[in-house]
Design a protein around this motif. Sequence first.
Motif, PDB file in Angstrom:
ATOM      1  N   TYR A 159       0.663  -1.063   0.194  1.00  0.00           N
ATOM      2  CA  TYR A 159       0.179  -0.023   0.202  1.00  0.00           C
ATOM      3  C   TYR A 159       0.842   1.635   0.344  1.00  0.00           C
ATOM      4  N   GLN A 160       2.177   1.220   0.637  1.00  0.00           N
ATOM      5  CA  GLN A 160       3.043   2.068   0.548  1.00  0.00           C
ATOM      6  C   GLN A 160       2.494   2.601  -1.392  1.00  0.00           C
ATOM      7  N   LYS A 161       3.868   1.820  -1.537  1.00  0.00           N
ATOM      8  CA  LYS A 161       3.709   1.644  -3.129  1.00  0.00           C
ATOM      9  C   LYS A 161       2.141   1.840  -3.752  1.00  0.00           C
ATOM     10  N   PHE A 162       1.403   1.993  -3.875  1.00  0.00           N
ATOM     11  CA  PHE A 162       0.832   2.457  -4.357  1.00  0.00           C
ATOM     12  C   PHE A 162       0.233   3.234  -4.199  1.00  0.00           C
ATOM     13  N   LEU A 163       0.228   3.690  -2.586  1.00  0.00           N
ATOM     14  CA  LEU A 163      -0.343   5.495  -2.816  1.00  0.00           C
ATOM     15  C   LEU A 163       1.433   6.634  -3.012  1.00  0.00           C
ATOM     16  N   GLU A 164       2.407   5.750  -3.271  1.00  0.00           N
ATOM     17  CA  GLU A 164       2.928   6.652  -3.720  1.00  0.00           C
ATOM     18  C   GLU A 164       3.118   6.722  -5.731  1.00  0.00           C
ATOM     19  N   MET A 165       2.486   5.619  -6.083  1.00  0.00           N
ATOM     20  CA  MET A 165       2.509   5.996  -7.582  1.00  0.00           C
ATOM     21  C   MET A 165       1.451   5.655  -7.595  1.00  0.00           C
ATOM     22  N   ASP A 166       0.112   6.688  -6.634  1.00  0.00           N
ATOM     23  CA  ASP A 166      -1.082   6.861  -7.309  1.00  0.00           C
ATOM     24  C   ASP A 166      -1.907   5.170  -8.207  1.00  0.00           C
ATOM     25  N   TYR A 167      -2.458   4.195  -7.892  1.00  0.00           N
ATOM     26  CA  TYR A 167      -1.905   3.651  -8.540  1.00  0.00           C
ATOM     27  C   TYR A 167      -3.690   3.802  -8.866  1.00  0.00           C
ATOM     28  N   LYS A 168      -4.458   2.794  -9.916  1.00  0.00           N
ATOM     29  CA  LYS A 168      -5.926   2.775 -10.315  1.00  0.00           C
ATOM     30  C   LYS A 168      -6.116   1.849  -9.348  1.00  0.00           C
ATOM     31  N   PHE A 169      -6.005   0.594  -8.941  1.00  0.00           N
ATOM     32  CA  PHE A 169      -6.354  -1.005  -9.067  1.00  0.00           C
ATOM     33  C   PHE A 169      -7.898  -0.638 -10.145  1.00  0.00           C
ATOM     34  N   GLY A 170      -7.294  -1.105 -11.034  1.00  0.00           N
ATOM     35  CA  GLY A 170      -8.065  -1.041 -11.990  1.00  0.00           C
ATOM     36  C   GLY A 170      -9.353  -0.665 -12.343  1.00  0.00           C
ATOM     37  N   GLY A 171      -9.080   0.560 -11.940  1.00  0.00           N
ATOM     38  CA  GLY A 171     -10.549   1.241 -11.670  1.00  0.00           C
ATOM     39  C   GLY A 171     -11.083   1.543 -10.611  1.00  0.00           C
ATOM     40  N   LEU A 172     -11.124   0.772 -10.381  1.00  0.00           N
ATOM     41  CA  LEU A 172     -11.574   1.191  -8.276  1.00  0.00           C
ATOM     42  C   LEU A 172     -11.530   2.552  -7.698  1.00  0.00           C
ATOM     43  N   ASN A 173     -10.039   3.113  -8.276  1.00  0.00           N
ATOM     44  CA  ASN A 173     -10.126   4.091  -7.207  1.00  0.00           C
ATOM     45  C   ASN A 173     -10.155   5.272  -9.053  1.00  0.00           C
ATOM     46  N   LYS A 174     -11.861   6.073  -7.948  1.00  0.00           N
ATOM     47  CA  LYS A 174     -12.364   6.999  -8.701  1.00  0.00           C
ATOM     48  C   LYS A 174     -11.783   8.612  -8.841  1.00  0.00           C
ATOM     49  N   ASN A 175     -10.302   8.778  -8.174  1.00  0.00           N
ATOM     50  CA  ASN A 175      -9.929   9.723  -7.853  1.00  0.00           C
ATOM     51  C   ASN A 175      -9.419  10.256  -9.227  1.00  0.00           C
TER      52      ASN A 175
END
Length: 263
Positions: free
Chosen positions: A247-263
């Motif tokens: 999750y630290q890596k996800f936050l650093e890279m603004d990971y989209k989670f296959g479209g689940l991240n709606k930001n």
Amino acid sequence: CVAAGFGVAWPRGWVGAPGRPSSAGLGHIARRAAGEVEFYTMDMCPYAQRTWIALEEKGISYSRKLVDFRDETAKAWYKENINPLGKVPSIKDTSDGTVIYESEIINEYLDQKFAGSGPDLMPRDAAGCAAVRIWNNHLNSKLAPAHFTFLMNKDPAKEAEQQKALEEALEYFEKNLVGPYLVGDQFTMADVSALPFFERLTYSLLRFKNYEMPVSLQRLREWLALVNSRPSFIVTKRPDDKLEEVYQKFLEMDYKFGGLNKN
């Protein structure tokens, strides 16, 4: 799951023994001596964990194979021979060569194919099966997007709105779970599908948002304590340090989670 992020918890090109497949980027963890099912996975993928839990619940003999999508040879072998979508989980039933992918489809296949092994994970009646699928739809379409959008948000102006969306998705569980499990007395695929996502939700939001589920969600908390105590979850639970790393890596890279991240 696709490759980004979910492969960080194990070394590039790692191959275990015995049972090495034809591609050098596939690792094999032999839990039982002879596998009836080849289970293709990535170590931190919640969708793959759903199938892992189902395999454990059913007591099915399986071999766990880690797919290294960073290895182009392994990736090409996997897409050609196992899953043309290039995602995990997938399984190969070695009894007849059947290959299945997508976690919910895999799990229903396992429950039907190995009906004589372990507990039934789908209800026997049509209404019960529909209830399981309605729960899975809520998880996939409401809770998971609300969780990852709130987790990944970096705009203070959106924080309250996104927290509200998450709590509305959680309230659905509180109001609609039958008890003690989601559809009643039977532990079903609805519980199996939800478990990996609640594991990640509770860890990631406390660690990175200092957020805990409201104490008012007492029925939900009781359900979570119950399902977290099942041996199938304890065996498959991901280490906190690995969740931290992912999750630290996800936050650093603004990971989209296959479209689940709606930001």
